[in-house]
Scaffold this active site. Structure first.
Site, PDB file in Angstrom:
ATOM      1  CG  ASP A   7      60.787  77.104  10.259  1.00 43.57           C
ATOM      2  OD1 ASP A   7      60.241  77.352  11.355  1.00 43.57           O
ATOM      3  OD2 ASP A   7      60.288  76.320   9.426  1.00 43.57           O
ATOM      4  CG  ASP A   9      58.096  71.934  13.451  1.00 50.42           C
ATOM      5  OD1 ASP A   9      59.053  71.381  14.008  1.00 50.42           O
ATOM      6  OD2 ASP A   9      57.020  72.172  14.029  1.00 50.42           O
TER       7      ASP A   9
END
Length: 269
Positions: A7, A9
């Site tokens: 991922d 953010d």
């Protein structure tokens, strides 16, 4: 062969300032070892391309919550016979197209008799104020191909929202500030599985690491050999606290860097 699925953010990028400086040294080591770092994110193709150019990632990437899989044309490790083609990529769509996503969100709004405010209803300046992104980053975030984020309606029952979405063969990825309307065929885990299933060298042993910081990453983390939670600055997200997965020692890019360094090089920073 080792694949790292991450991922962005709050994971490879810091949650509050979106910086990645702490991860740059180990990213260089991974590049030298030919270990691909594959972003798996809610961000758009335009956003991920911009980031990859800045930090030197040349691997495939997965966008808009597993709706799009983009493989650079020079990367022949994957079977792309089913893929569509752009100037730079072979790509697979597991999602809607953006026009349909917008239309479905409007129909769900009518059924709920409430306005669901999507990215298409917001100006770049609105997105800056809501997210802390720069103006240029907000413009890239609006360049959507497959999905529509919308402000999470706090007054609407989440199960009701999800049940209505199912009527349109879609699902809602619920977030704290924004939720995402995506195709039920999409999802981070499904996109990861697609890439691994289409890796050419089936006889080569593959190991996978996945890193994420929120419930949005559960399907990603469930489909890798070594799932790793990156804590937020205030601790592990409550939606991940019941998971028996390894937790990095720090938040954001510092935690990402340290845990990957420990795994790859066998020592602590």
């Amino acid at each position: 062969m080792l694949f790292i699925f991450t991922d962005l953010d709050g994971t490879l990028l810091n949650q509050n300032d979106y910086r990645y400086d702490d991860a740059l040294p180990i990213l260089g080591v991974l590049e030298n070892k030919n270990i691909p770092v594959i972003p798996v994110t809610s961000k758009t193709k335009a956003e991920v391309e911009s980031l990859c150019n800045k930090i030197g990632l040349n691997s495939p990437f997965i966008t808009e919550n597993g709706s799009g899989i983009f493989i650079p044309k020079g990367d022949f490790r994957f079977d792309t016979t089913q893929a569509l083609t752009t100037d730079l990529y072979k790509y697979i769509s597991l999602g809607l197209d953006y026009h349909n996503a917008r239309g479905i969100l409007g129909e769900i709004s009518q059924k709920l008799k409430t306005d669901l405010v999507g990215f298409g209803d917001l100006s770049p300046e609105d997105i800056v104020n809501l997210t802390g992104l720069s103006l240029n980053e907000a413009i890239l975030a609006k360049k959507r191909d497959f999905t529509e984020p919308f402000l999470t309606p706090k007054h609407i029952n989440a199960d009701l929202l999800q049940n209505i979405a199912k009527e349109y063969q879609t699902t809602i990825v619920v977030g704290d500030r924004f939720s995402h309307l995506i195709s039920e065929k999409a999802g981070k885990g499904n996109a990861v599985k697609w890439l691994l299933n289409h890796y050419h060298n089936r006889e080569e042993k593959i190991a996978t690491i996945g890193l994420g910081n929120s419930p949005n990453d559960i399907s990603l983390l469930e489909n890798v050999d070594i799932p790793i939670i990156i804590p937020n600055p205030d601790g592990v997200h409550k939606g991940l606290q019941n998971k028996n997965w390894q937790v990095a020692p720090h938040s954001g890019s510092k935690g990402w860097s340290q845990i990957i360094t420990e795994i790859i090089l066998g020592h602590k920073i």
